[in-house]
Motif scaffolding. Sequence first.
Motif, PDB file in Angstrom:
ATOM      1  N   SER A  74     -12.625  -9.663  -5.212  1.00 51.45           N
ATOM      2  CA  SER A  74     -11.293 -10.034  -5.713  1.00 51.45           C
ATOM      3  C   SER A  74     -10.899  -9.144  -6.881  1.00 51.45           C
ATOM      4  CB  SER A  74     -11.282 -11.500  -6.152  1.00 51.45           C
ATOM      5  OG  SER A  74     -11.518 -12.361  -5.061  1.00 51.45           O
ATOM      6  N   GLY A  75     -11.876  -8.861  -7.768  1.00 53.49           N
ATOM      7  CA  GLY A  75     -11.606  -7.975  -8.899  1.00 53.49           C
ATOM      8  C   GLY A  75     -11.300  -6.565  -8.451  1.00 53.49           C
ATOM      9  N   ILE A  76     -12.042  -6.085  -7.448  1.00 54.00           N
ATOM     10  CA  ILE A  76     -11.805  -4.730  -6.925  1.00 54.00           C
ATOM     11  C   ILE A  76     -10.434  -4.638  -6.273  1.00 54.00           C
ATOM     12  CG2 ILE A  76     -12.555  -3.044  -5.198  1.00 54.00           C
ATOM     13  CD1 ILE A  76     -15.428  -3.998  -5.699  1.00 54.00           C
ATOM     14  N   MET A  77     -10.059  -5.681  -5.503  1.00 56.80           N
ATOM     15  CA  MET A  77      -8.764  -5.659  -4.820  1.00 56.80           C
ATOM     16  C   MET A  77      -7.597  -5.738  -5.798  1.00 56.80           C
ATOM     17  SD  MET A  77      -9.252  -7.756  -1.233  1.00 56.80           S
ATOM     18  CE  MET A  77     -10.033  -9.218  -1.899  1.00 56.80           C
ATOM     19  N   MET A  78      -7.817  -6.349  -6.965  1.00 56.40           N
ATOM     20  CA  MET A  78      -6.772  -6.361  -7.991  1.00 56.40           C
ATOM     21  C   MET A  78      -6.519  -4.960  -8.528  1.00 56.40           C
ATOM     22  SD  MET A  78      -7.495  -9.793 -10.244  1.00 56.40           S
ATOM     23  CE  MET A  78      -6.206  -9.326 -11.408  1.00 56.40           C
ATOM     24  N   LYS A  79      -7.564  -4.132  -8.557  1.00 56.16           N
ATOM     25  CA  LYS A  79      -7.453  -2.791  -9.110  1.00 56.16           C
ATOM     26  C   LYS A  79      -7.001  -1.764  -8.076  1.00 56.16           C
ATOM     27  CE  LYS A  79      -9.106  -3.876 -13.218  1.00 56.16           C
ATOM     28  NZ  LYS A  79      -8.292  -3.757 -14.452  1.00 56.16           N
ATOM     29  N   SER A  80      -7.341  -1.977  -6.812  1.00 55.56           N
ATOM     30  CA  SER A  80      -7.085  -0.972  -5.776  1.00 55.56           C
ATOM     31  C   SER A  80      -6.166  -1.516  -4.683  1.00 55.56           C
ATOM     32  CB  SER A  80      -8.406  -0.496  -5.160  1.00 55.56           C
ATOM     33  OG  SER A  80      -8.166   0.346  -4.051  1.00 55.56           O
ATOM     34  N   THR A  81      -4.979  -0.924  -4.570  1.00 55.11           N
ATOM     35  CA  THR A  81      -4.041  -1.329  -3.518  1.00 55.11           C
ATOM     36  C   THR A  81      -4.582  -0.986  -2.140  1.00 55.11           C
ATOM     37  OG1 THR A  81      -2.192  -0.916  -5.023  1.00 55.11           O
ATOM     38  CG2 THR A  81      -1.672  -1.095  -2.696  1.00 55.11           C
ATOM     39  N   LYS A  82      -5.234   0.173  -2.016  1.00 50.43           N
ATOM     40  CA  LYS A  82      -5.751   0.609  -0.711  1.00 50.43           C
ATOM     41  C   LYS A  82      -6.809  -0.358  -0.185  1.00 50.43           C
ATOM     42  CE  LYS A  82      -4.824   5.546  -1.277  1.00 50.43           C
ATOM     43  NZ  LYS A  82      -5.416   6.908  -1.343  1.00 50.43           N
ATOM     44  N   ILE A  83      -7.725  -0.762  -1.053  1.00 54.26           N
ATOM     45  CA  ILE A  83      -8.782  -1.690  -0.625  1.00 54.26           C
ATOM     46  C   ILE A  83      -8.181  -3.055  -0.310  1.00 54.26           C
ATOM     47  CG2 ILE A  83     -10.848  -2.932  -1.376  1.00 54.26           C
ATOM     48  CD1 ILE A  83     -11.683  -0.449  -2.890  1.00 54.26           C
ATOM     49  N   ARG A  84      -7.181  -3.480  -1.113  1.00 54.23           N
ATOM     50  CA  ARG A  84      -6.533  -4.770  -0.861  1.00 54.23           C
ATOM     51  C   ARG A  84      -5.870  -4.782   0.519  1.00 54.23           C
ATOM     52  NH1 ARG A  84      -4.127  -5.206  -5.389  1.00 54.23           N
ATOM     53  NH2 ARG A  84      -2.063  -4.431  -4.894  1.00 54.23           N
ATOM     54  N   LYS A  85      -5.165  -3.706   0.850  1.00 59.56           N
ATOM     55  CA  LYS A  85      -4.513  -3.626   2.163  1.00 59.56           C
ATOM     56  C   LYS A  85      -5.548  -3.563   3.282  1.00 59.56           C
ATOM     57  CE  LYS A  85      -0.049  -1.645   0.890  1.00 59.56           C
ATOM     58  NZ  LYS A  85       0.903  -0.530   1.076  1.00 59.56           N
ATOM     59  N   LEU A  86      -6.678  -2.867   3.023  1.00 58.89           N
ATOM     60  CA  LEU A  86      -7.732  -2.765   4.029  1.00 58.89           C
ATOM     61  C   LEU A  86      -8.359  -4.121   4.307  1.00 58.89           C
ATOM     62  CD1 LEU A  86      -9.582  -0.948   5.790  1.00 58.89           C
ATOM     63  CD2 LEU A  86     -11.068  -0.713   3.795  1.00 58.89           C
ATOM     64  N   MET A  87      -8.576  -4.914   3.245  1.00 58.71           N
ATOM     65  CA  MET A  87      -9.271  -6.191   3.386  1.00 58.71           C
ATOM     66  C   MET A  87      -8.361  -7.314   3.877  1.00 58.71           C
ATOM     67  SD  MET A  87     -12.427  -5.686   2.722  1.00 58.71           S
ATOM     68  CE  MET A  87     -13.017  -7.364   2.494  1.00 58.71           C
TER      69      MET A  87
END
Length: 227
Positions: A74-87
Motif C-alpha cells: 500500500s505504501g509503495i502504491m501510494m508512491k508509484s502510479t505505475k505500480i498502483r495501475k499494475l496492481m
Amino acid sequence: MAIVLIRAVILYALLAFSLRLMGKRQLGELQPSELVVTILISNIAAIPVEDSSVPMIMGIVPILTLVCIDVIMSGIMMKSTKIRKLMIGSPRIIVSEGEILQNEMKRLRYTVDDLTEAMREQSIFDITQVHYAIVETTGKINFMLKKDYQPAEKQDVQAGGGTQNPPSVIIRDGIIDKEQLQLLDLGEQWLKKILRENNLTEKRVFIMTADNGGKYTIIEREKGAKK
C-alpha cells in the motif's frame, strides 16, 4: 473442545486486528490485491482451528506476514502510479456523452447484460437516459444521468444547458495523468498554461480536476507534505 474454542477466539481477534490494520476498504469493496490477501488469510486461519495438532504459530506467522506485505505494498502504491495501475488497474469509461464505448467494454470483457444489470441496481432501466458511466477498479459501475433525467435543483433550473461529463483527475499527488488529459481533449500545453497562470508546477499540486469544457479545480500540496 476447550482448546479449539480458545484457538478460534485467538485467531478471530488476530484476524479482526489484521483487517483493521490493512484499512477500512477491507470491510467494503475489495481491490484485487486486497481480495487475494483476504482469501489467503481466511484459508490459513482455518487450518489451526480445524486441526488442533497444528501449532498456533503456524497460523499466526503467515497471517502477520501477509498483513505486513499488504501494508508495505500500500505504501509503495501510494508512491508509484505505475505500480498502483499494475496492481489495481484504473477506472475505465464505458459510456461518454451518451455513447457506449463498445471497444472499451470488449477490452474489459463486459457484456451488455453486465451493463444493464448494473443499471438496474441503480434503478436505471433505459440506456438512453445514461450520459456517462465509469467502471471503478473494484468492478462497480457508476452512472451519471443526462440532465433531463436528473432530479432538478435550483441552480440547474437557473443555469440551463446540457449535460457534461463529470470532472476527471488530471494531476494526482504531483503526477500528471496524460491519459485523462487525452480523453478530455485538453492537451499538455493547456495544462502548462493553467499551471503558469496559477504560479504552480505539477509537483506542487495535490489534486487537479478538469472537465472537457476546460473548467478546472486545483488543490495545492500542503507545505511540508512529502510526496
